[in-house]
Design an enzyme around this catalytic site. Structure first.
Site, PDB file in Angstrom:
ATOM      1  N   CYS A 197       0.879  -1.169   0.000  1.00  0.00           N
ATOM      2  CA  CYS A 197       0.000   0.000   0.000  1.00  0.00           C
ATOM      3  C   CYS A 197       0.922   1.227   0.000  1.00  0.00           C
ATOM      4  CB  CYS A 197      -0.987  -0.019   1.169  1.00  0.00           C
ATOM      5  SG  CYS A 197      -0.247  -0.094   2.818  1.00  0.00           S
TER       6      CYS A 197
HETATM    7  O1  LIG Z   1      -1.619   2.166   5.498  1.00  0.00           O
HETATM    8  C1  LIG Z   1      -2.350   2.507   4.551  1.00  0.00           C
HETATM    9  C2  LIG Z   1      -1.815   2.707   3.212  1.00  0.00           C
HETATM   10  O2  LIG Z   1      -0.672   3.476   3.172  1.00  0.00           O
HETATM   11  C3  LIG Z   1      -2.821   3.152   2.167  1.00  0.00           C
HETATM   12  O3  LIG Z   1      -2.231   3.005   0.897  1.00  0.00           O
HETATM   13  C4  LIG Z   1      -3.306   4.574   2.310  1.00  0.00           C
HETATM   14  O4  LIG Z   1      -4.368   4.589   3.139  1.00  0.00           O
HETATM   15  P1  LIG Z   1      -5.300   5.899   3.224  1.00  0.00           P
HETATM   16  O5  LIG Z   1      -5.968   6.019   1.885  1.00  0.00           O
HETATM   17  O6  LIG Z   1      -6.249   5.618   4.327  1.00  0.00           O
HETATM   18  O7  LIG Z   1      -4.396   7.065   3.513  1.00  0.00           O
END
Ligand SMILES: O=C[C@H](O)[C@H](O)COP(=O)(O)O
Length: 175
Positions: free
Chosen positions: A84
């Site tokens: 992520c």
């Molecule tokens: O930990 C979460 C990840 O970094 C994600 O890609 C981003 O999450 P968000 O959209 O809630 O910021």
């Protein structure tokens, strides 16, 4: 604390190839697709299961982490690699699945220790934290590490399991 100059990285001839799930939210999709292709061609990978996101889907990171972690918990894969933006949310969510140990790691020592010391089945990367070249190098090291159930680390991993199962750690019997 364990140092790891003695890391038992065996030759490719003695390591069984792994079944690996890969997943990402939209922030990690480009990395997921590139790393998935890399894993697909790797001699230490038996299969790659892509749990999304795909072009036509929009799941959030907890949904992708759930899908991958479920495969790990049900032993339909050996490991999962999740991406992520930071890697953090994926690890938090995957760790909610009983029996799953997920870590975010962006350096070689942590990646190797996650397997050798913690027997973590899930590794998460942040596409906003490291470049794709480093992510591939770390994935390469990750694939070459295998947990040794006879190592002293196993006793501590069992304590994590006890903690999850009973809400407490159970000290090992005094020998
Ligand atoms: O930990 C979460 C990840 O970094 C994600 O890609 C981003 O999450 P968000 O959209 O809630 O910021």
């Amino acid at each position: 604390m364990t140092a790891f100059p003695r890391i038992p990285v065996a030759g490719p001839d003695v390591l069984p190839p792994l079944h690996v799930a890969i997943g990402a939210d939209r922030a990690g999709q480009e990395y997921k697709d590139a790393l998935g292709e890399y894993l697909h061609q790797h001699h230490l990978v038996a299969s790659v299961l892509d749990v999304g996101v795909h072009l036509w889907t929009e799941e959030a990171y907890p949904q992708i982490a759930e899908a991958a972690a479920r495969h790990v918990a049900e032993a339909t894969v050996d490991r999962a690699l999740l991406i992520c933006h930071t890697g953090l949310g994926m690890a938090i969510a995957a760790n909610k699945m009983s029996g799953v140990r997920a870590v975010t790691a962006h350096d070689s020592l942590s990646v190797r220790a996650s397997v050798l010391s913690n027997n973590a089945q899930v590794l998460t990367f942040g596409a906003g934290i490291i470049g794709l070249t480093l992510a591939k190098q770390l994935a390469e090291e990750w694939l070459a590490c295998r947990f040794d159930p006879a190592a002293s680390a196993a006793r501590k991993v069992l304590m994590i399991h006890d903690l999850e199962r009973t809400g407490r750690t159970i000290p090992p019997p005094v020998s």
